[in-house]
Scaffold this motif. Structure first.
Motif, PDB file in Angstrom:
ATOM      1  N   SER A   3       0.834  -1.209   0.000  1.00 12.87           N
ATOM      2  CA  SER A   3       0.000   0.000   0.000  1.00 12.87           C
ATOM      3  C   SER A   3       0.868   1.259   0.000  1.00 12.87           C
ATOM      4  N   CYS A   4       2.155   1.102   0.238  1.00 11.93           N
ATOM      5  CA  CYS A   4       3.083   2.237   0.240  1.00 11.93           C
ATOM      6  C   CYS A   4       3.777   2.414  -1.113  1.00 11.93           C
ATOM      7  N   ASN A   5       3.312   1.723  -2.129  1.00  9.96           N
ATOM      8  CA  ASN A   5       3.908   1.779  -3.461  1.00  9.96           C
ATOM      9  C   ASN A   5       3.940   3.223  -3.966  1.00  9.96           C
ATOM     10  N   VAL A   6       5.114   3.701  -4.378  1.00 11.40           N
ATOM     11  CA  VAL A   6       5.250   5.070  -4.876  1.00 11.40           C
ATOM     12  C   VAL A   6       4.961   5.168  -6.373  1.00 11.40           C
ATOM     13  N   LEU A   7       4.718   4.043  -7.029  1.00 14.48           N
ATOM     14  CA  LEU A   7       4.461   4.029  -8.465  1.00 14.48           C
ATOM     15  C   LEU A   7       2.976   4.215  -8.756  1.00 14.48           C
ATOM     16  N   ASP A  65       9.145  12.506  -4.486  1.00 14.88           N
ATOM     17  CA  ASP A  65       8.929  12.300  -3.052  1.00 14.88           C
ATOM     18  C   ASP A  65       9.537  11.012  -2.503  1.00 14.88           C
ATOM     19  N   LEU A  66      10.667  10.590  -3.082  1.00 16.31           N
ATOM     20  CA  LEU A  66      11.408   9.482  -2.491  1.00 16.31           C
ATOM     21  C   LEU A  66      12.071   9.965  -1.206  1.00 16.31           C
ATOM     22  N   PRO A  68      15.352   9.987   0.655  1.00 17.84           N
ATOM     23  CA  PRO A  68      16.777   9.661   0.531  1.00 17.84           C
ATOM     24  C   PRO A  68      17.268   8.860   1.738  1.00 17.84           C
ATOM     25  N   SER A  69      18.159   7.931   1.478  1.00 15.01           N
ATOM     26  CA  SER A  69      18.781   7.071   2.484  1.00 15.01           C
ATOM     27  C   SER A  69      17.825   6.061   3.105  1.00 15.01           C
ATOM     28  N   VAL A  70      16.618   5.910   2.560  1.00 14.11           N
ATOM     29  CA  VAL A  70      15.673   4.897   3.020  1.00 14.11           C
ATOM     30  C   VAL A  70      15.663   3.780   1.980  1.00 14.11           C
ATOM     31  N   GLU A  71      15.784   2.540   2.425  1.00 12.51           N
ATOM     32  CA  GLU A  71      15.780   1.409   1.497  1.00 12.51           C
ATOM     33  C   GLU A  71      14.373   1.165   0.944  1.00 12.51           C
ATOM     34  N   TYR A  72      14.294   0.974  -0.380  1.00 15.29           N
ATOM     35  CA  TYR A  72      13.045   0.653  -1.064  1.00 15.29           C
ATOM     36  C   TYR A  72      13.142  -0.777  -1.591  1.00 15.29           C
ATOM     37  N   THR A  73      12.024  -1.467  -1.544  1.00 13.67           N
ATOM     38  CA  THR A  73      11.943  -2.816  -2.096  1.00 13.67           C
ATOM     39  C   THR A  73      11.214  -2.749  -3.433  1.00 13.67           C
ATOM     40  N   SER A 159       5.970  -2.902  -7.972  1.00 10.43           N
ATOM     41  CA  SER A 159       5.917  -2.171  -6.698  1.00 10.43           C
ATOM     42  C   SER A 159       7.297  -1.645  -6.349  1.00 10.43           C
ATOM     43  N   PHE A 160       7.332  -0.426  -5.849  1.00  9.14           N
ATOM     44  CA  PHE A 160       8.555   0.194  -5.359  1.00  9.14           C
ATOM     45  C   PHE A 160       8.147   0.947  -4.095  1.00  9.14           C
ATOM     46  N   ALA A 161       8.448   0.382  -2.947  1.00 19.85           N
ATOM     47  CA  ALA A 161       7.946   0.920  -1.685  1.00 19.85           C
ATOM     48  C   ALA A 161       9.021   0.848  -0.607  1.00 19.85           C
ATOM     49  N   PRO A 162       8.981   1.754   0.359  1.00 19.18           N
ATOM     50  CA  PRO A 162       9.932   1.669   1.467  1.00 19.18           C
ATOM     51  C   PRO A 162       9.864   0.277   2.105  1.00 19.18           C
ATOM     52  N   THR A 163      11.016  -0.312   2.340  1.00 18.31           N
ATOM     53  CA  THR A 163      11.077  -1.653   2.915  1.00 18.31           C
ATOM     54  C   THR A 163      10.369  -1.715   4.261  1.00 18.31           C
TER      55      THR A 163
END
Length: 165
Positions: A3-7, A65-66, A68-73, A159-163
């Protein structure tokens, strides 16, 4: 799919590629399950038509709105159709417009062998952005005995979301 997918339009259910963009006109289209291949998620999926002379093609989406320095899965479902003339295909996800198969901008990579044709497979990896804006690209490539023909790679449920979502 997170649900946190940035795409936007991650499963291509709008029936359109937008806001994704193909790097080469008419090389990526959206198909639906009535085409003969069931989607991995929902009803629609993207089709990458590979290039003559065994070249690959890609499509991308600009992301804002990424953190920075946060891992995305990164997760996606990929498939090469069972009737493909290819003996081998590969799919890469990377940050930026320029294809990169190694290094810090590579997000994920999968090799698809002849025995895996017609099967939806997972493509996944992680990436930690350095800035708040980025471009996520997906590249499909197939090796064919006859370089005068093309093949195709299907992509769905991206999906591309914060891990730590």
């Amino acid at each position: 799919m997170s649900s946190c997918n940035v795409l936007q339009n991650p499963s291509f259910e709008s029936g359109s590629l937008a806001p994704w963009k193909a790097t080469v006109a008419n090389s990526v289209t959206v198909l639906n399950s009535s085409s003969g291949t069931p989607a991995a998620d929902g009803y629609s999926f993207a089709q990458i038509k590979t290039a003559i002379d065994n070249g690959g093609r890609s499509f991308y989406q600009n992301i804002k709105d990424l953190k920075p320095s946060v891992e995305y899965t990164f997760d996606a479902q990929i498939q090469v159709p069972w009737d493909s003339p290819a003996s081998y295909c590969a799919v890469y996800a990377y940050m930026g417009h320029n294809v990169t198969f190694t290094g810090p901008r590579k997000v994920a990579h999968a090799d698809i062998q002849e025995t895996q044709l017609g099967i939806w497979m997972s493509l996944n990896g992680t990436y930690t952005p350095k800035t708040s804006h980025g471009v996520l690209s997906i590249f499909g490539y197939c090796d064919l005995e006859d370089p005068s023909i093309t093949s195709e790679v299907f992509v769905d449920a991206v999906s591309f979301a914060p891990t730590q979502c």
